[in-house]
Design an enzyme around this catalytic site. Structure first.
Site, PDB file in Angstrom:
ATOM      1  N   HIS A 139     -60.879  30.978 -30.183  1.00  6.02           N
ATOM      2  CA  HIS A 139     -59.857  29.954 -29.962  1.00  6.02           C
ATOM      3  C   HIS A 139     -58.899  30.446 -28.888  1.00  6.02           C
ATOM      4  CE1 HIS A 139     -58.586  32.640 -33.174  1.00  6.02           C
ATOM      5  NE2 HIS A 139     -57.348  32.501 -32.721  1.00  6.02           N
TER       6      HIS A 139
ATOM      7  N   ASN B  16     -56.968  36.025 -28.179  1.00  9.55           N
ATOM      8  CA  ASN B  16     -56.893  37.351 -28.792  1.00  9.55           C
ATOM      9  C   ASN B  16     -58.292  37.759 -29.229  1.00  9.55           C
ATOM     10  OD1 ASN B  16     -54.079  37.267 -28.532  1.00  9.55           O
ATOM     11  ND2 ASN B  16     -53.841  36.255 -30.512  1.00  9.55           N
TER      12      ASN B  16
ATOM     13  N   GLY C 148     -55.214  41.286 -31.648  1.00 13.56           N
ATOM     14  CA  GLY C 148     -54.414  40.330 -32.420  1.00 13.56           C
ATOM     15  C   GLY C 148     -55.209  39.219 -33.061  1.00 13.56           C
TER      16      GLY C 148
END
Ligand code: 5GP
Ligand code: ZN
Length: 115
Positions: free
Chosen positions: A101, A88, A94
């Site tokens: 990550h 994201n 998001g």
């Protein structure tokens, strides 16, 4: 390491996490709020804020993320069933933690498109 970064603190061992995999370049640990039966975060040790901050020198690192995702899937025995790896980027994408990550999600039939 970035002083106020949650994932840098997990990498440094200052905040506990349920570790699944570690090597020189990245770690993978269980998400605290799992969205699937298997939900890991694959996190490069290098503090990079977002996918937009990647440079050509990170190409090998990002390739390695997908190598490790495949290893996790095989180790779990769900490689043939399938899984999802997702990043994201920024708020509308998001992202809530500003250390790059990759979500590894598996163990149920994942729908598309995501919410
Ligand atoms: P993002 O929303 O940035 O794509 O993903 C951040 C993820 O980090 C979320 O899925 C959230 O549940 C997870 N998370 C937030 N805080 C912690 C924590 O302290 N420990 C662990 N293991 N996961 C966390
Ligand atoms: Zn960080």
């Amino acid at each position: 390491m970035s002083i106020d970064c949650l994932f840098c603190k997990i990498i440094a061992g200052e905040i506990p996490a349920k570790m699944f995999y570690e090597d020189d370049l990245l770690i993978a640990f269980a998400d605290i709020d799992p969205q699937a039966p298997h939900h890991f975060l694959i996190v490069p040790r290098k503090h990079i804020c977002t996918a937009l901050d990647l440079t050509p020198e990170d190409n090998e690192l990002i390739g390695h993320v997908y190598q490790v995702a495949g290893k996790i899937a095989r180790d779990l025995g769900i490689d043939e069933d399938g899984f999802r790896v997702v990043n994201n980027c920024n708020e509308a994408g998001g992202q809530t933690v500003w250390h790059i990550h990759f979500h590894f999600l598996a163990g149920r039939n994942l729908t598309w498109p995501p919410g």
